[in-house]
Write a protein that holds these residues in place. Structure first.
Motif, short mmCIF file in Angstrom:
data_model
loop_
_atom_site.label_atom_id
_atom_site.label_comp_id
_atom_site.label_asym_id
_atom_site.label_seq_id
_atom_site.Cartn_x
_atom_site.Cartn_y
_atom_site.Cartn_z
N ALA A 160 0.83 -1.20 0.00
CA ALA A 160 0.00 0.00 0.00
C ALA A 160 0.87 1.26 0.00
N ASN A 161 1.96 1.25 0.78
CA ASN A 161 2.87 2.39 0.80
C ASN A 161 3.51 2.62 -0.56
N LEU A 162 3.89 1.52 -1.23
CA LEU A 162 4.48 1.66 -2.57
C LEU A 162 3.46 2.20 -3.56
N GLN A 163 2.23 1.71 -3.47
CA GLN A 163 1.17 2.22 -4.35
C GLN A 163 0.97 3.72 -4.14
N PHE A 164 0.99 4.13 -2.89
CA PHE A 164 0.84 5.54 -2.55
C PHE A 164 1.93 6.37 -3.23
N SER A 165 3.15 5.91 -3.13
CA SER A 165 4.28 6.64 -3.73
C SER A 165 4.24 6.59 -5.25
N TRP A 166 3.90 5.43 -5.83
CA TRP A 166 3.84 5.30 -7.29
C TRP A 166 2.75 6.18 -7.90
N ILE A 167 1.58 6.16 -7.29
CA ILE A 167 0.47 6.97 -7.80
C ILE A 167 0.83 8.46 -7.73
N PHE A 168 1.44 8.86 -6.63
CA PHE A 168 1.85 10.26 -6.50
C PHE A 168 2.87 10.63 -7.57
N ALA A 169 3.83 9.73 -7.83
CA ALA A 169 4.85 9.99 -8.84
C ALA A 169 4.22 10.14 -10.22
N ILE A 170 3.26 9.29 -10.55
CA ILE A 170 2.59 9.36 -11.85
C ILE A 170 1.84 10.68 -11.99
N ILE A 171 1.16 11.11 -10.92
CA ILE A 171 0.41 12.36 -10.96
C ILE A 171 1.35 13.55 -11.14
N VAL A 172 2.48 13.54 -10.43
CA VAL A 172 3.45 14.63 -10.55
C VAL A 172 4.02 14.69 -11.97
N ILE A 173 4.36 13.53 -12.53
CA ILE A 173 4.87 13.48 -13.91
C ILE A 173 3.83 14.03 -14.87
N PHE A 174 2.58 13.60 -14.69
CA PHE A 174 1.50 14.05 -15.56
C PHE A 174 1.30 15.56 -15.43
N ALA A 175 1.34 16.09 -14.20
CA ALA A 175 1.20 17.53 -14.00
C ALA A 175 2.36 18.29 -14.63
N GLY A 176 3.57 17.73 -14.53
CA GLY A 176 4.72 18.37 -15.17
C GLY A 176 4.59 18.42 -16.68
N ILE A 177 4.08 17.34 -17.27
CA ILE A 177 3.86 17.32 -18.72
C ILE A 177 2.84 18.38 -19.13
N ILE A 178 1.76 18.50 -18.33
CA ILE A 178 0.75 19.51 -18.62
C ILE A 178 1.36 20.91 -18.56
N CYS A 179 2.20 21.16 -17.54
CA CYS A 179 2.87 22.47 -17.42
C CYS A 179 3.71 22.77 -18.65
N LEU A 180 4.50 21.79 -19.08
CA LEU A 180 5.39 22.01 -20.24
C LEU A 180 4.60 22.21 -21.52
N LYS A 181 3.56 21.40 -21.71
CA LYS A 181 2.74 21.51 -22.92
C LYS A 181 2.03 22.85 -22.98
N LEU A 182 1.41 23.25 -21.88
CA LEU A 182 0.68 24.52 -21.87
C LEU A 182 1.63 25.71 -21.94
N ALA A 183 2.80 25.59 -21.31
CA ALA A 183 3.78 26.68 -21.38
C ALA A 183 4.25 26.88 -22.82
N ARG A 184 4.49 25.79 -23.52
CA ARG A 184 4.92 25.89 -24.92
C ARG A 184 3.81 26.49 -25.77
N LYS A 185 2.60 26.03 -25.55
CA LYS A 185 1.47 26.51 -26.34
C LYS A 185 1.22 27.98 -26.10
N CYS A 186 1.19 28.38 -24.83
CA CYS A 186 0.94 29.78 -24.50
C CYS A 186 2.07 30.67 -24.98
#
Length: 293
Positions: free
Chosen positions: A238-264
């Motif tokens: 459960a602890n590993l799942q917690f950390s993995w899910i958080f890592a995936i969300i952070v990566i996804f949020a970072g990709i959104i930041c980069l994509k939107l920053a480039r577009k804007c």
């Protein structure tokens, strides 16, 4: 299976809401810039139909009311039964409905400039009550189930602190982004709990679904582990799942930041070049007019 459906539906709703807020928060920050950015606790839909611009608040309000009735009527049995844990869940949705209802009323009466801080207080209050009811939950959240709910409380604490920070510092992009990401995390963790606690095929090795009914002398969890080693292994997973899910969300949020920053950035550059070209053409026309004279 009904508990799995509840976790899945609520988790998807939260994850999509958090994703919607993350995208709009980043976009608003990039378009307005640090000086003009203001935290929003809900976002309008950009649509030609004026009736749909409050769709987020209306959807949250309707979803909350529906969830309250399903808890009180003990879904899927649909009969009234005073079950304390159902009323605790319903109370969480009451605070969510209060947030959406008051926010919608403030918007419809054009009072947002006056009561913008009150909307932030409502959001903070909503998360504080969620944390309070989760922490002092009356149901049998012990064992592995209790560990999953304890990890959920950590996410809600982040949501609460970031909501309070966003209310106190309405120009803080960091607080707004952390709040949005934490809502995604809550949704994903709800979904993960639904699979790991209520789907037999996903239950960790050495543990089984607990089909026995609790009595006054013994409290049972949703999952029972056959040994301390199995319980320790399940909690570690459960602890590993917690950390993995958080890592995936952070990566996804970072990709959104980069994509939107480039577009804007591209859009801003095109707009800047258009203004510059317009100014150059105007200057050349004036010079030609003077030479003609």
């Amino acid at each position: 299976m009904s508990l799995f459906v509840e976790h899945l539906v609520q988790g998807l709703a939260l994850a999509l809401l958090g994703l919607w807020h993350t995208i709009n928060t980043i976009k608003s920050y990039l378009v307005k810039g640090p000086a003009n950015f203001t935290v929003r606790f809900w976002f309008q839909f950009n649509t030609p139909l004026a009736r749909l611009k409050h769709l987020e608040l209306v959807s949250i309000l309707c979803f909350s009311i529906l969830a309250i009735f399903t808890q009180i009527l003990d879904f899927p049995n649909f009969h009234y039964a005073f079950k304390l844990h159902n009323f605790e869940h319903a109370t969480m949705f009451i605070h969510l409905a209060l947030f959406a209802g008051f926010s919608l009323s403030i918007e419809l009466t054009d009072s947002l400039d006056i009561f913008s801080g009150f909307v932030g207080i409502l959001a903070s209050s909503m998360f504080s009550q969620e944390l309070f009811l989760l922490h002092f939950h009356s149901t049998d959240h012990v064992g592995l189930e209790g560990h999953y709910h304890w990890l959920l409380q950590l996410i809600v604490i982040v949501s609460l602190v970031s909501a309070m920070a966003a209310a106190i510092f309405p120009q803080s992009f960091n607080a707004a982004l952390v709040l949005s990401i934490s809502i995604i995390f809550q949704g994903c963790w709800f979904i993960n709990m639904g699979f790991m606690l209520w789907i037999p095929a996903c239950i960790p090795e050495g543990c089984v679904m607990n089909t026995a009914k609790p009595n006054q002398s013994r409290i049972l969890g949703a999952v029972a582990c056959g040994s301390k080693e199995a319980d320790f292994r399940a909690r570690g997973l459960a602890n590993l799942q917690f950390s993995w899910i958080f890592a995936i969300i952070v990566i996804f949020a970072g990709i959104i930041c980069l994509k939107l920053a480039r577009k804007c950035t591209i859009l801003d550059r095109l707009e800047y070049e258009r203004i510059q070209n317009k100014g150059t053409d105007s200057t050349m026309a004036n010079e030609g007019f003077k030479q003609g004279k």
